[in-house]
Design a protein around this motif. Sequence first.
Motif, mmCIF file in Angstrom:
data_model
loop_
_atom_site.group_PDB
_atom_site.id
_atom_site.type_symbol
_atom_site.label_atom_id
_atom_site.label_comp_id
_atom_site.label_asym_id
_atom_site.label_seq_id
_atom_site.Cartn_x
_atom_site.Cartn_y
_atom_site.Cartn_z
ATOM 1 N N TRP A 381 0.821 -1.211 0.000
ATOM 2 C CA TRP A 381 0.000 0.000 0.000
ATOM 3 C C TRP A 381 0.861 1.270 0.000
ATOM 4 N N THR A 382 2.124 1.139 0.349
ATOM 5 C CA THR A 382 2.966 2.326 0.515
ATOM 6 C C THR A 382 3.981 2.521 -0.601
ATOM 7 N N ASP A 383 4.244 1.487 -1.387
ATOM 8 C CA ASP A 383 5.226 1.570 -2.466
ATOM 9 C C ASP A 383 4.527 2.012 -3.753
ATOM 10 N N PRO A 384 4.870 3.184 -4.303
ATOM 11 C CA PRO A 384 4.218 3.638 -5.536
ATOM 12 C C PRO A 384 4.523 2.755 -6.734
ATOM 13 N N ASN A 385 5.568 1.925 -6.641
ATOM 14 C CA ASN A 385 5.920 1.005 -7.727
ATOM 15 C C ASN A 385 5.367 -0.401 -7.517
ATOM 16 N N ALA A 386 4.472 -0.563 -6.550
ATOM 17 C CA ALA A 386 3.918 -1.873 -6.222
ATOM 18 C C ALA A 386 3.179 -2.479 -7.406
ATOM 19 N N ILE A 387 3.090 -3.812 -7.382
ATOM 20 C CA ILE A 387 2.274 -4.526 -8.368
ATOM 21 C C ILE A 387 0.835 -4.542 -7.872
ATOM 22 N N PHE A 388 -0.079 -4.278 -8.785
ATOM 23 C CA PHE A 388 -1.513 -4.327 -8.480
ATOM 24 C C PHE A 388 -2.216 -5.084 -9.592
ATOM 25 N N VAL A 389 -3.124 -5.969 -9.182
ATOM 26 C CA VAL A 389 -3.911 -6.748 -10.134
ATOM 27 C C VAL A 389 -5.366 -6.754 -9.668
ATOM 28 N N GLY A 390 -6.268 -6.544 -10.614
ATOM 29 C CA GLY A 390 -7.686 -6.737 -10.352
ATOM 30 C C GLY A 390 -8.268 -7.622 -11.418
ATOM 31 N N ILE A 391 -9.085 -8.591 -11.024
ATOM 32 C CA ILE A 391 -9.738 -9.486 -11.985
ATOM 33 C C ILE A 391 -11.184 -9.657 -11.564
ATOM 34 N N LYS A 392 -12.068 -9.811 -12.543
ATOM 35 C CA LYS A 392 -13.489 -9.930 -12.231
ATOM 36 C C LYS A 392 -14.120 -11.132 -12.928
ATOM 37 N N GLY A 393 -15.184 -11.613 -12.314
ATOM 38 C CA GLY A 393 -16.015 -12.636 -12.928
ATOM 39 C C GLY A 393 -17.364 -12.028 -13.265
ATOM 40 N N GLY A 394 -18.439 -12.732 -12.895
ATOM 41 C CA GLY A 394 -19.770 -12.182 -13.076
ATOM 42 C C GLY A 394 -20.379 -12.514 -14.408
ATOM 43 N N SER A 395 -21.270 -11.628 -14.877
ATOM 44 C CA SER A 395 -22.076 -11.910 -16.054
ATOM 45 C C SER A 395 -22.404 -10.631 -16.811
ATOM 46 N N PRO A 396 -22.495 -10.700 -18.134
ATOM 47 C CA PRO A 396 -22.938 -9.533 -18.904
ATOM 48 C C PRO A 396 -24.370 -9.121 -18.583
ATOM 49 N N SER A 397 -25.121 -9.997 -17.935
ATOM 50 C CA SER A 397 -26.521 -9.697 -17.632
ATOM 51 C C SER A 397 -26.690 -8.769 -16.433
ATOM 52 N N VAL A 398 -25.634 -8.532 -15.678
ATOM 53 C CA VAL A 398 -25.701 -7.672 -14.496
ATOM 54 C C VAL A 398 -25.877 -6.215 -14.936
ATOM 55 N N SER A 399 -26.574 -5.440 -14.143
ATOM 56 C CA SER A 399 -26.818 -4.037 -14.464
ATOM 57 C C SER A 399 -25.501 -3.308 -14.774
ATOM 58 N N HIS A 400 -25.467 -2.620 -15.903
ATOM 59 C CA HIS A 400 -24.324 -1.825 -16.376
ATOM 60 C C HIS A 400 -23.095 -2.666 -16.719
ATOM 61 N N ALA A 401 -23.252 -3.972 -16.847
ATOM 62 C CA ALA A 401 -22.099 -4.828 -17.133
ATOM 63 C C ALA A 401 -21.675 -4.735 -18.595
ATOM 64 N N HIS A 402 -20.425 -5.101 -18.831
ATOM 65 C CA HIS A 402 -19.899 -5.326 -20.169
ATOM 66 C C HIS A 402 -19.676 -6.831 -20.325
ATOM 67 N N MET A 403 -19.256 -7.242 -21.498
ATOM 68 C CA MET A 403 -18.831 -8.631 -21.687
ATOM 69 C C MET A 403 -17.363 -8.713 -21.286
ATOM 70 N N ASP A 404 -17.143 -8.606 -19.973
ATOM 71 C CA ASP A 404 -15.770 -8.491 -19.466
ATOM 72 C C ASP A 404 -15.444 -9.513 -18.388
#
Length: 625
Positions: A381-404
């Motif tokens: 949380w304190t290193d500006p050069n840190a590695i960050f990853v976000g991944i999502k599941g879910g469904s395109p049918s969810v409100s405001h979703a994309h095919m992502d």
Amino acid sequence: MRFFLRITLLLFLAFTSFLANAQVDHLANVTSVRGHPRLLLAAGQEKVISRKIANDPLIKKLHEAILGESSKIVQIAPLERIKTGRRLLSVSREALRRLFFLAYAYRMSGDEKYLKRAEQEMLAISAFSDWNPSHFLDVGEMTMALAIGYDWLYDKLPESSRSTIRAAIRQKGIDASLMSEHNSWLKSSNNWNQVCNAGMVYGSIATYEDDPALAKRIINRALETVTLPMGDYAPEGAYPEGYSYWGYGTTFNVLMISALENLFGTSFGLKEKPGFLQTPYYLENMTGPTRLPFNYSDAGRTSGLQAAMFWFAQRLKDPSLLWVERDNLRNGSMEGHLKDRVLPALLLWMGDANLSNINPPKETAWTGQGKSPVALLRTSWTDPNAIFVGIKGGSPSVSHAHMDAGSFVMEADGVRWAMDFGMQDYESLESKKVDLWTMKQNGQRWDVLRYNNRYHNTLTVNDSLQRVSGKAPLTHVSKNPDFMNATLDLSELYQGQLATANRGIAIVNGESVLVRDEVEAPTQPAVVRWTMVTPATVNLLAPNRAELTKDGKKLIVEVAEPATVTLKTWPTDPVHEYDAPNPGTTRLGFELTIPAQTKAVFTVRLLPEKAVLKKREPVKSLAQW
């Protein structure tokens, strides 16, 4: 006999309908409410805010900026009823900003110029023919705007003005919400429910004494129906509509709860709903070291100050929830902060927080299931050069979703290497007759470049779309710092295209990122495309290796499996005349034809400069993660 049976049936249906619509009277013991002001900040509480301002330089700077902006508002003309396409929403939002700022400025300074200008604004808005009930978000925000101005300035407004404003709140706001053609949001589980209910509650509290029975009815209705979208915070607080709509729906939800608690001393059980008090941890973890959010679904590319986080930090007695907010306050543009229409609420919700002394969050991994499950992993949380990853599941049918579903973002060395385009401005599409809100498989929504899977960091099979009816759950999570990871089962998203599809993403030894896909072709061959969108310059070094450069930094993308693929790039230029441009971006990836009923594995490494020469261990199957 037949007539008797028909009458009996009609009476039974009428009775069951009555039961279905009957409200629990949460306010049965309320006989009266205190005088004005009664929304959020009672009379005399200005002194508490003043002490916080005096003791915290950042908050003092924000307070002074609000007063300065209010002085600018004094100099401009009142709003007019000018729609943009089918929406009046931009006018409603500016009304809320102006009236919240002006009312705050008057209460904190006592300067009459703010009072007079707020009165002028409210009278102008009250004279609108309507507040555009066909798009009820417009009414919800406009009602809240006038409710705050009316309530906070009540004692200083002439009765003639009070009468006009009160009538507008009632007729153009509350009464409009009672019409069935305008209140389908009551049955919705998305942000509309939260925003519109909050607006109606504010209007009812502000005008409570004029019709207590109606006010109770509206508040009771909100307490019963807002539980629909609040149910989506379960089980861990992941908000299904993503980062930007968290800032919308959750903030208005908190505004409603805060008003109820301030007046009645209780949230009537709302804040205890499963997952709700966990949702600030979702929001905090959604921002990477670059201060960019994981902007999946209909979200913007930039982050911003979130006033609701101050309410959560106060309620949970956890100042670390303000780690990102303090950074936004310090490094974000004050001009940007002043665009936030609910900014004064931040000062009301400060509590005992001392922004000069906040410890970073303890956990470096956060995961949540729900309609749009996510895993958010980082090395620091304190290193500006840190590695960050976000991944999502879910469904395109969810409100405001994309095919992502399966899509990810990745940062290292202060650069976002794997990105998401996020949303396209709705009016830019609607004005060109794009049917953006049909979520069916053949809906035009999925023709929009930014909305389909071909332009997300996920898989595309046979150049086809993900299945709207499919869902991708998180199947495994590990917070082991040597191999922090999460896996998803994407199989339903590719029904008929692949027999199975599973994806895992990991931060390896705190130094690099690994993306692994395990897929199986059905009874016919499948052409699978692996894609990553990047804002970096791409240099193809070898068939399985590419160098990305941006801001003087480098990242290597290396395909470890299979050995036969060739990396290539594709453009991100608009496909249709209605698609927004995407300058400075590239799609990097590869394609592979998988024979019928055959399994295949894709293993891709994302290697920051410091990790390029490090020894790389063999990759285990997802079942062994």
